[in-house]
Scaffold this active site. Structure first.
Site: not given
Lengths: 300, 245
Positions: A45, A72-73, A100, A128, A131, A193, A266
């Site tokens: 994650k 949102g991470l 990641n 990443n 996002c 992404n 994914g």
């Protein structure tokens, strides 16, 4: 049995199947469904310097052949990941994982990559810069070749592990950005992404997602992902991890023919927790049906 | 925490309109992964990408009963499925209600009533007599009043328009009961009103849009006094003393 092994930046993977970041957590949830050691690897994650709760809910919406997310991470922060998640994971997962790393400034990417560089279980880093669900950062690095180059250069200076840069499809020219990363020493490229999208609830006349926009994933984006993987794989001399709507062993073969060295799964994990196991178990037979003896040199 | 959820194939044996836009569906198949009232299942519906999470209303060894309202394309497609249709369902999801208290008050609103029924049944089998408040907008939406009665519960129905039972909201009936613990499920504004009105500890079951339903996607996180929790994995039931509004 056809040979499903692939080499990815010096890592020998039993197969090219890698669950994508944000759809597999740190592996815990999937351990209940199958032995995750069958995976080629997996990407954990998206992790940032500080812990993040993420965006307000609703963060999920249905779309034709796919879904939107605006998580949102959400993550516990790099320190908790290193101290808590990775040791726990190492007790059951015996292969190398891919870290990641996300961030809101070049310094933050550097901070996290420097820390994760010291973790043995990490075989590669996926940076990443794409996002779509966070402001003032995230995708901002991935939509400009100059910014993408800056991040690449900075993280390469602090780690000896292979660095993959994860690119956004929300750009006018993804090839230009991939080339900029290559020029600054990236070891590989991950793409794509999610694509920025939205849904509106006609009853409430409001966006379904609390964050208004979210990232589209699932089979709906597969042709776009395939096209972009093809473009990038033919423009740079780096291994590519292809992802975007891959749901079956046939999709994996298609993605590898487009030029991917390994393939990430994914959104499909979320609707079928067994999907990676099913793909891995079916891959050899699908290869044989197309008279494919090995996965190298599939690129068309 | 137990993680018993598994994917299986279930056969729809009954699909019946029981109230306005509200269906009662019976699925035949293995129910051994369901261990507590308040847990839910996640159903793959033809033509939809995401599964649809629905609370378990009732179950025995070979069947489970779900009650749901048509709110979108997924629930519409489910309501139109004919007996014999096979569904891919993940069962035993979430941590359900933990039984506490000797004089429990159960409060359900709309399609929050089904898990409350599952709980009432579990309490009845433990010989605990529950008081129950079930709230709806109007009489044509009411379901399961008789079923709660049959369990021996002391039941009050509330309707917003007064067309059945007490006119008003579930919270208007709370003071009519003596209770030492409460359990509730319903839309968030109702949960908040119940939280504010009740005078004891209790458990609240939350609804949220979910991606996976088993903890992987972080789509349904909520903040609690003890950090962020995933509604699908640690919930949908949260303790009153951990809830932040």
């Amino acid at each position: 049995m056809a040979d499903t092994t692939v080499k990815l930046c010096g890592l020998l993977l039993d197969n090219p199947i890698i669950p994508a970041s944000g759809t597999f957590g740190f592996g815990d949830e999937f351990k209940n469904y199958y032995d995750i050691n069958i995976l080629g690897s997996f990407v954990f994650k998206g992790t940032t310097k500080e812990p993040r709760f993420g965006n307000p809910t609703p963060r999920i919406a249905e779309t034709p052949s796919g879904m939107l997310n605006s998580v949102g991470l959400q993550n516990p922060g790099i320190d908790a990941v290193i101290e808590r998640e990775l040791p726990r994971l190492a007790r059951t997962y015996k292969k190398k994982i891919i870290a990641n790393i996300s961030g809101f400034s070049v310094d933050e990417f550097v901070y996290c990559c420097e820390k994760i560089d010291k973790c043995d279980i990490v075989g590669a880093i996926e940076v990443n810069i794409s996002c779509p669900n966070v402001h003032n950062g995230g995708m901002a690095f991935g939509v400009s070749a100059a910014n993408a180059a800056n991040v690449t250069k900075a993280v390469k200076a602090v780690t000896t592990k292979p660095v993959f840069i994860k690119l956004s499809p929300n750009v006018t020219d993804i090839v230009e950005i991939a080339k900029a990363c290559e020029a600054e020493g990236a070891d590989g490229i991950s793409l794509i992404n999610t694509l920025v999208g939205m849904r509106i609830n006609p009853r409430t006349r409001k966006p379904i997602l609390a964050n208004t926009f979210g990232g589209l994933s699932g089979p709906a984006v597969f042709p776009i992902a395939l096209r972009m993987v093809y473009q990038v794989a033919h423009a740079v001399n780096l291994p590519v991890m292809g992802m975007g709507g891959v749901s079956t062993a046939e999709d994996v073969i298609e993605m590898m023919m487009a030029g991917a060295t390994a393939v990430q799964i994914g959104a499909a994990n979320l609707v079928n927790p067994y999907v990676c196991k099913e793909i891995i178990e079916g891959l050899s037979a699908v290869m044989e049906s197309y008279k494919i003896k090995a996965l190298e040199e599939l690129k068309i | 925490m137990s993680h018993n959820h598994k994917e299986d194939i279930y056969t729809l044996t009954e699909n019946r309109l029981i109230a306005k836009n509200t269906y009662r569906t019976v699925f035949e198949g293995y129910t051994g992964h369901i261990t507590k009232p308040g847990q839910f299942v996640n159903i793959k519906v033809e033509g939809q990408f995401l599964r649809r999470p629905i609370s378990v209303c009732d179950y025995n060894e070979n069947n489970m009963v779900l009650i749901y309202k048509i709110i979108g394309q997924g629930t519409k497609a489910m309501s139109e499925a004919m007996p014999g249709t096979r569904f891919d369902i993940l069962t035993g999801l979430g941590n359900g209600y933990t039984i506490r208290g000797n004089k429990p008050l159960l409060i359900g609103g709309g399609v929050g009533v089904p898990p409350i029924y599952c709980l009432a049944k579990a309490l009845a089998s433990d010989n605990i007599k529950a008081s129950v408040i079930i709230g709806f907008n109007s009489v044509e939406e009411v379901f399961y009043y008789d079923e709660f009665k049959a369990l021996g519960c002391n039941v009050i129905v509330t309707t917003a328009d007064g067309s059945m039972g007490l006119k008003g909201f579930v919270t208007d009936a709370i003071d009519r009961f003596e209770y030492d613990y409460f359990y509730t499920c319903g839309p968030e504004p109702m949960l908040k009103a119940v939280y504010n009105k009740t005078v004891t500890e209790g458990q609240l079951s939350f609804e949220e849009r979910m991606g996976c339903g088993f903890g992987a996607c972080m789509g349904c996180s909520c903040e609690t006094k003890y950090g962020s929790k995933r509604i699908c994995l640690v919930g949908p039931v949260l303790e009153k003393n951990e809830v932040i509004w």
